[in-house]
Design a protein around this motif. Structure first.
Motif, mmCIF file in Angstrom:
data_model
loop_
_atom_site.group_PDB
_atom_site.id
_atom_site.type_symbol
_atom_site.label_atom_id
_atom_site.label_comp_id
_atom_site.label_asym_id
_atom_site.label_seq_id
_atom_site.Cartn_x
_atom_site.Cartn_y
_atom_site.Cartn_z
ATOM 1 N N ARG A 1 0.807 -1.219 0.000
ATOM 2 C CA ARG A 1 0.000 0.000 0.000
ATOM 3 C C ARG A 1 0.845 1.276 0.000
ATOM 4 N N PHE A 2 1.855 1.357 0.878
ATOM 5 C CA PHE A 2 2.657 2.567 1.014
ATOM 6 C C PHE A 2 4.068 2.427 0.445
ATOM 7 N N SER B 1 4.572 17.218 7.357
ATOM 8 C CA SER B 1 4.591 17.496 5.919
ATOM 9 C C SER B 1 3.888 16.442 5.083
ATOM 10 N N SER B 2 3.533 15.313 5.688
ATOM 11 C CA SER B 2 2.882 14.253 4.919
ATOM 12 C C SER B 2 1.587 13.849 5.598
ATOM 13 N N SER B 3 0.716 13.206 4.824
ATOM 14 C CA SER B 3 -0.559 12.738 5.360
ATOM 15 C C SER B 3 -0.505 11.225 5.551
ATOM 16 N N PRO B 4 -1.427 10.664 6.331
ATOM 17 C CA PRO B 4 -1.410 9.214 6.543
ATOM 18 C C PRO B 4 -1.593 8.394 5.279
ATOM 19 N N SER B 5 -2.062 9.007 4.186
ATOM 20 C CA SER B 5 -2.284 8.248 2.948
ATOM 21 C C SER B 5 -1.130 8.357 1.959
ATOM 22 N N ASP B 6 -0.073 9.108 2.288
ATOM 23 C CA ASP B 6 1.051 9.277 1.360
ATOM 24 C C ASP B 6 1.938 8.040 1.351
ATOM 25 N N GLY B 7 2.398 7.676 0.157
ATOM 26 C CA GLY B 7 3.296 6.547 0.010
ATOM 27 C C GLY B 7 4.665 6.965 -0.476
ATOM 28 N N ALA B 8 5.464 5.968 -0.857
ATOM 29 C CA ALA B 8 6.857 6.205 -1.238
ATOM 30 C C ALA B 8 6.979 7.098 -2.459
ATOM 31 N N VAL B 9 6.094 6.927 -3.443
ATOM 32 C CA VAL B 9 6.184 7.736 -4.661
ATOM 33 C C VAL B 9 5.954 9.207 -4.322
ATOM 34 N N HIS B 10 4.980 9.496 -3.481
ATOM 35 C CA HIS B 10 4.731 10.880 -3.065
ATOM 36 C C HIS B 10 5.961 11.454 -2.359
ATOM 37 N N THR B 11 6.596 10.663 -1.501
ATOM 38 C CA THR B 11 7.785 11.138 -0.793
ATOM 39 C C THR B 11 8.915 11.445 -1.765
ATOM 40 N N LEU C 1 8.653 12.358 -4.876
ATOM 41 C CA LEU C 1 8.323 13.549 -5.663
ATOM 42 C C LEU C 1 8.371 14.825 -4.822
ATOM 43 N N SER C 2 7.932 14.741 -3.568
ATOM 44 C CA SER C 2 7.889 15.941 -2.729
ATOM 45 C C SER C 2 9.240 16.266 -2.101
ATOM 46 N N GLY C 3 10.059 15.225 -1.867
ATOM 47 C CA GLY C 3 11.368 15.444 -1.271
ATOM 48 C C GLY C 3 11.342 15.787 0.199
ATOM 49 N N ARG C 4 10.252 15.481 0.875
ATOM 50 C CA ARG C 4 10.172 15.758 2.297
ATOM 51 C C ARG C 4 9.248 14.742 2.956
ATOM 52 N N GLY C 5 9.344 14.638 4.275
ATOM 53 C CA GLY C 5 8.497 13.692 4.981
ATOM 54 C C GLY C 5 8.950 13.515 6.410
ATOM 55 N N VAL C 6 8.399 12.488 7.063
ATOM 56 C CA VAL C 6 8.780 12.118 8.421
ATOM 57 C C VAL C 6 9.322 10.688 8.376
ATOM 58 N N CYS C 7 9.586 10.116 9.548
ATOM 59 C CA CYS C 7 10.330 8.857 9.584
ATOM 60 C C CYS C 7 9.666 7.754 8.764
ATOM 61 N N ARG C 8 8.346 7.634 8.833
ATOM 62 C CA ARG C 8 7.678 6.571 8.080
ATOM 63 C C ARG C 8 7.839 6.768 6.588
ATOM 64 N N ASP C 9 7.899 8.038 6.131
ATOM 65 C CA ASP C 9 8.076 8.315 4.712
ATOM 66 C C ASP C 9 9.474 7.919 4.247
ATOM 67 N N TYR C 10 10.486 8.220 5.058
ATOM 68 C CA TYR C 10 11.848 7.773 4.757
ATOM 69 C C TYR C 10 11.881 6.245 4.616
ATOM 70 N N ALA C 11 11.295 5.565 5.612
ATOM 71 C CA ALA C 11 11.333 4.101 5.608
ATOM 72 C C ALA C 11 10.602 3.527 4.404
ATOM 73 N N HIS C 12 9.444 4.091 4.071
ATOM 74 C CA HIS C 12 8.697 3.584 2.912
ATOM 75 C C HIS C 12 9.485 3.739 1.622
ATOM 76 N N LEU C 13 10.178 4.847 1.453
ATOM 77 C CA LEU C 13 10.933 5.051 0.217
ATOM 78 C C LEU C 13 12.106 4.089 0.131
ATOM 79 N N VAL C 14 12.815 3.878 1.226
ATOM 80 C CA VAL C 14 13.906 2.892 1.224
ATOM 81 C C VAL C 14 13.372 1.512 0.870
ATOM 82 N N VAL C 15 12.291 1.115 1.517
ATOM 83 C CA VAL C 15 11.713 -0.212 1.293
ATOM 84 C C VAL C 15 11.267 -0.369 -0.158
#
Length: 267
Positions: free
Chosen positions: A99-100, A141-151, A153-167
Motif C-alpha cells: 500500500r505505502f 509534511s505528509s498525510s497518513p495516505s502518502d506513500g513512497a512515490v509521493h515522498t 516527488l515531494s522530497g520531504r516527509g517524516v520517519c515513516r516516509d523515509y522508511a517507505h521510500l527505502v523499502v
C-alpha cells in the motif's frame, strides 16, 4: 544495554468500536522484558486480548464502549535480539509492492539509480544514504495516505516516509525489505519511530535514513510490509479521536554511537 520505554495514549471513543493497539515491545529471542500494560475506560479497567503477529509483534484488542479510553505502557528491556533469519515466505512477501511502498511504480527509476541490487550486500546502505540526502525531514509534511512515490516527488516527509521510500526502492531492485515500528532512545522529536529493514546475508538488518536515533538502542514494537501493518492504533467501526499521545525511550547510560557502515539488528 538497558532501555526504558513508555507510551501514554488518551482516546475519546465517540461510538462503540473495536480497537487494536500495537504499543507493546515485541517478544524476541535474546531480549529480556519486564513490562506493565493497562487499559481503562472512564477509570474502569478493561481486559485486552493479545494477538500474536509475525516477528514477535503483539496486538492488544478489545471492544470499547463510548467514553475516555486510556492506554498506559511501560517496559524495561535488556539484551539484544538475535539476527532473525528470513523464511522463504518472508522473502517472497517482502519483495512485493504494498500500500505505502509501491515498488512496482519505481522499477525503472530504481534500476537507473542503483542497478539490480540482489546479491550486493552494500546496496541497502547506499539506498538508505541516498534517501537521507534526497528527503528533508519536515514534521507534519505528509498525510497518513502518502506513500513512497509521493515522498520521492515531494522530497520531504517524516520517519515513516523515509522508511517507505527505502523499502520501495529496495524491493524494486530485488532486495527483500520491510518496515519496523520502534521505541527510539535519542529520537528528536520523541515519538513512535519507523525504520527500514533489508534482508542481506541471511538476516534482517536495520537502516534509518532519517538518522534520528542510533540503531543499537532501538526496541522493536511491530514489523510488516509498511505502516498499515505497524500502526500503533487502529479501530473498526465506531469513531475515535486521539486526544493525547506521549512516548518516551531512554537508555541506562550514554547513547550508543552509530556507524552506519556496519549492519545492526533491532533489539
Amino acid at each position: 544495554m538497558k532501555r526504558d520505554v513508555s507510551a501514554r495514549l488518551d482516546v475519546e471513543v465517540h461510538a462503540p468500536t473495536a480497537v487494536e493497539f500495537q504499543i507493546a515491545v515485541a517478544r524476541q529471542p535474546g531480549v529480556e522484558l519486564s513490562e506493565t500494560l493497562e487499559f481503562t475506560l472512564d477509570g474502569e479497567h478493561i481486559d485486552a486480548r493479545e494477538v500474536h503477529g509475525p516477528h514477535g509483534t503483539r496486538i492488544h484488542v478489545f471492544d470499547s464502549p463510548t467514553g475516555t479510553l486510556r492506554a498506559r505502557y511501560h517496559a524495561s528491556v535488556w539484551g539484544s535480539a538475535h539476527p532473525e533469519p528470513g523464511s522463504d515466505y518472508d522473502r517472497a512477501v517482502y519483495l512485493r509492492p504494498s500500500r505505502f511502498a509501491e515498488s512496482d511504480r519505481l522499477l525503472a527509476y530504481a534500476a537507473t539509480e542503483f542497478g539490480y541490487g540482489a546479491g550486493d550486500p552494500d546496496v541497502p546502505r547506499r539506498v538508505a544514504e541516498w534517501v537521507g540526502r534526497r528527503v528533508r525531514y519536515v514534521a507534519g509534511s505528509s498525510s497518513p495516505s502518502d506513500g513512497a512515490v509521493h515522498t520521492l516527488l515531494s522530497g520531504r516527509g517524516v520517519c515513516r516516509d523515509y522508511a517507505h521510500l527505502v523499502v520501495a526502492l529496495l524491493r524494486a531492485i530485488g532486495v527483500p525489505a520491510r518496515v519496523a515500528s520502534v521505541y527510539a532512545p535519542g529520537c528528536v522529536p520523541m515519538d513512535f519511530h519507523c525504520v527500514a529493514e533489508a534482508y542481506v546475508d541471511g538476516a534482517w538488518w536495520a537502516h534509518d535514513p532519517s538518522y534520528l536515533a542510533p540503531r543499537a538502542g532501538l526496541v522493536r514494537i511491530a514489523t510488516g510490509r509498511d505502516a498499515s501493518d505497524v500502526a500503533f492504533l487502529d479501530n473498526h467501526g465506531g469513531a475515535i479521536t486521539v486526544t493525547e499521545l506521549s512516548v518516551n525511550a531512554v537508555v541506562d547510560g550514554p547513547l550508543p554511537l552509530d556507524d552506519h557502515a556496519r549492519p545492526v539488528a533491532i533489539a
